[in-house]
Design an enzyme around this catalytic site. Structure first.
Site, short mmCIF file in Angstrom:
data_model
loop_
_atom_site.label_atom_id
_atom_site.label_comp_id
_atom_site.label_asym_id
_atom_site.label_seq_id
_atom_site.Cartn_x
_atom_site.Cartn_y
_atom_site.Cartn_z
N SER A 36 0.85 -1.19 0.00
CA SER A 36 0.00 0.00 0.00
C SER A 36 0.88 1.24 0.00
CB SER A 36 -0.92 0.02 1.23
OG SER A 36 -0.15 0.10 2.42
N GLY A 37 0.25 2.40 -0.09
CA GLY A 37 0.92 3.67 0.09
C GLY A 37 2.10 3.90 -0.82
N THR A 61 -1.70 8.67 3.31
CA THR A 61 -1.56 7.23 3.17
C THR A 61 -2.46 6.55 4.20
OG1 THR A 61 0.21 7.00 4.80
CG2 THR A 61 0.87 7.55 2.54
N TYR A 110 8.45 7.90 16.51
CA TYR A 110 8.55 7.91 15.05
C TYR A 110 9.69 8.81 14.59
CZ TYR A 110 7.22 8.70 10.17
OH TYR A 110 7.22 8.82 8.80
#
Length: 254
Positions: free
Chosen positions: A17-18, A196, A161
């Protein structure tokens, strides 16, 4: 039409994905044979079919980059199916969301297992194969790590992150230095916010809309905005580019 990546074999992690899925299609359109890798193989089959229907070559392989022992064998499977590995896109990543006072150790461990450990050992296993298969000696070896503007900008609520992506950026520079004389180009992209699966819920919220309106251009980027840099850093133009960490964010961090 002369395709710049013809006869090159590329691996893209997190390709279900993304950005990973988008990168795989872009590389295939430029002539590369592409190995799409992710935990969810079934989600990559449509893309494989699309690439093949357009005359390209593609295969899907199951890989959880947090499982270091599985990375090398997955790359071997890709080489057996498609040919000598030339390009490695370490794209697989997770969000690592949570305020520092509240986030769990499990989130920290999971984030670093994918975003940092998976990138390091993905790069290492790819480099080993590029050295063995002759692609490095031929000047074709490219490793591209996907970091984030979080590598150098403060994103509240995303301490883990941001730390993981800062690690990717610095790791990229060190690997580039270590492998410079072996002609393996190692670079990183730091994209700005692109919608996303990881962030769609946020930008649909009131807080996300407020954040978006605070940027100079008041808009999200499109995945296509990364294409020129992607192709530069994976193609012939990267013969003399290594150790670069390039920010592409539409001015979001200005």
């Amino acid at each position: 039409m002369d395709l710049p990546l013809k006869q090159r074999v590329a691996v893209v992690t997190g390709a279900s994905s993304g950005l990973g899925l988008h990168f795989a299609k872009v590389l295939a359109a430029q002539g590369a044979a592409v190995a799409l890798m992710a935990r969810r193989v079934e989600r990559m089959q449509d893309a494989v079919g699309e690439i093949r229907a357009a005359g390209g070559r593609a295969e899907a392989f199951a890989l959880d980059v947090a499982d270091v022992a599985a990375i090398g064998p997955a790359l071997d499977q890709a080489q057996a199916a498609l040919g000598p590995l030339s390009i490695m896109i370490n794209n697989a990543g997770v969000g690592g969301e949570g305020l520092a006072l509240e986030v769990s150790q499990a989130v920290f461990d999971d984030t670093f297992a994918v975003n940092v450990r998976g990138v390091l050992f993905g790069a290492r296993e790819a480099a080993r194969r590029m050295l063995d298969n002759g692609e490095a000696a031929a000047g074709h070896a490219r490793i591209l790590n996907i970091a984030s503007i979080g590598a150098h900008s403060i994103l509240p609520g995303l301490a883990i992150y941001c730390a993981s992506k800062a690690a990717v950026a610095q790791m990229t520079r060190v690997l580039a230095r270590e492998w410079a004389r072996q002609d393996i180009a190692v670079n990183a992209l730091c994209p700005g916010y692109i919608e996303t699966e990881l962030n769609a819920h946020w930008f649909a919220s009131e807080g996300g809309q407020k954040q978006l309106k605070g940027w100079p251009r008041r808009r999200l980027m499109d995945a296509e905005d990364l294409d020129a840099a992607l192709l530069m850093l994976t193609g012939p133009g990267a013969r003399h580019i290594t150790g670069s960490v390039i920010t592409l964010d539409d001015g979001q961090t200005l």
